[in-house]
Design an enzyme around this catalytic site. Sequence first.
Site, short mmCIF file in Angstrom:
data_model
loop_
_atom_site.label_atom_id
_atom_site.label_comp_id
_atom_site.label_asym_id
_atom_site.label_seq_id
_atom_site.Cartn_x
_atom_site.Cartn_y
_atom_site.Cartn_z
N HIS A 76 107.00 67.07 14.82
CA HIS A 76 105.56 67.35 14.82
C HIS A 76 105.01 67.10 13.42
CE1 HIS A 76 104.79 69.89 18.65
NE2 HIS A 76 105.71 68.97 18.87
N PRO A 296 105.45 86.70 13.70
CA PRO A 296 105.84 85.36 14.18
C PRO A 296 104.77 84.28 13.96
CG PRO A 296 105.26 86.78 16.01
CD PRO A 296 105.27 87.64 14.79
C1 PHB Z 1 107.30 79.49 19.58
O1 PHB Z 1 107.29 78.33 20.08
O2 PHB Z 1 107.96 80.45 20.05
C2 PHB Z 1 106.47 79.73 18.33
C3 PHB Z 1 105.93 78.64 17.67
C4 PHB Z 1 105.16 78.84 16.52
C5 PHB Z 1 104.95 80.13 16.07
C6 PHB Z 1 105.51 81.24 16.73
C7 PHB Z 1 106.27 81.03 17.87
O3 PHB Z 1 104.18 80.32 14.95
#
Ligand code: PHB
Length: 394
Positions: A76, A296
């Site tokens: 990406h 996250p």
């Molecule tokens: C995920 O794909 O689980 C994911 C991707 C980006 C993030 C948090 C989780 O910032």
Amino acid sequence: MTQYIDTQVCIIGSGPAGLLLSQLLANAGIDTVVLDRKDRAYIEGRIRAGVLEHGTVTALEEAGVADRLHREGLLHDGFDLAFDGDRHRIDLAALTGKTVTVYGQTEVTKDLFDRRFAEAQPFYFNVEDVRPTDLTSDRPVVRFRQDGKDVAVRCDYVAGCDGFHGVSRQAIPGDVLRTFERVYPFGWLGIMVERPPVSHELIYANHARGFALASMRSKTRSRYYLQCSLDDDVADWSDDRFWDELRLRLGPDTAAHLQTGPSFEKSIAPLRSFVAEPMRYGNLFLAGDAAHIVPPTGAKGLNLAVADVRLLSRALIEHYRDGTDHHLEHYSETALRRVWKVERFSWQLSTLMHHFPENSPFEARMQRAEFDYLSSSEAASRAIAENYVGLPLD
Ligand code: PHB
Ligand code: APR
């Protein structure tokens, strides 16, 4: 009757941090024992994030476990930030010359386990009552029970890779350990669905109803998140309710491309920022979630664990190969300098992208102004981009 085992490094925890450390040390001829309170099937079954920084890919290449990642991972070169229907693309490649790789953490863990098993790594699974002892001596001992038997691993160093709920951080005396924490007033409701993603890149959306994230695991498997209340229960969220809310938060133009279907994983996770200092006590070294947690939002949990492991493996290899301890002596200071910068980025992006119940209209305007500034300033977008692709190791 205690069974004694001798090794050079005893690794507590067989998640990404422990597994990668074991592989990097094995490649340098350093002997390790890895123990975990769960087993391989349980560990591989945990659903976690899926964006790998450039440095993480490099580390997995160095470990010799990146073949499937290069075959199946998705490169990406950008992602979108959306604010109440307006979109701004962070062009990672143009702004930093780097990309990120979308490849599930579950897959990283499986690739590491496959290699460790192929090399007959000594694992002790389903262990109980793990106690790191004599940490300030030259020969620490990690004691535990397995199948009703007492076992003691005598080693030179203990690597605490046992995550946020592990025992390693607790082994640091209370008058030495300092902790810092921010608990966010909301959670993330995540689902997995066997449908093509709504967009070829990730979309982080701040909507008046709350945050949403459109992510993916492959070109046929999507991962979506909605900000939710900490009082919510997964049972409150049917698939239909989830899709309806996701459509609202992504906006009509994006929602028009959303392919929905039955979810096969649905869970709610709390968000916190947490750091424990120091990351070393005697001959115990913490790495990964044992030492820090990030929300996250910035996809930094796994990547930060890998960065710790790159620093710790470099230090241990230098010790055994060159007989010098410079990087061991500076491990905690070096790792924490980077940890705090990544905590800052994860906190900043979480603060920008979420609806905070306690926010006044002023704070809401500050979020919008930040988005408008990002959208109009290459310098501001570059700051986001260089954190997202991964800061230098040290
Ligand atoms: C995920 O794909 O689980 C994911 C991707 C980006 C993030 C948090 C989780 O910032
Ligand atoms: N004794 C032995 N093993 C333990 C103990 C214990 N007392 N406590 C926890 N463990 C094991 C857990 O079963 C788990 O397999 O330690 C491992 C810790 O793994 P993670 O929690 O994955 O932490 P880490 O390897 O640092 O990975 C950090 O990956 O799992 C994600 O959310 C995490 O993104 C973060 C990154």
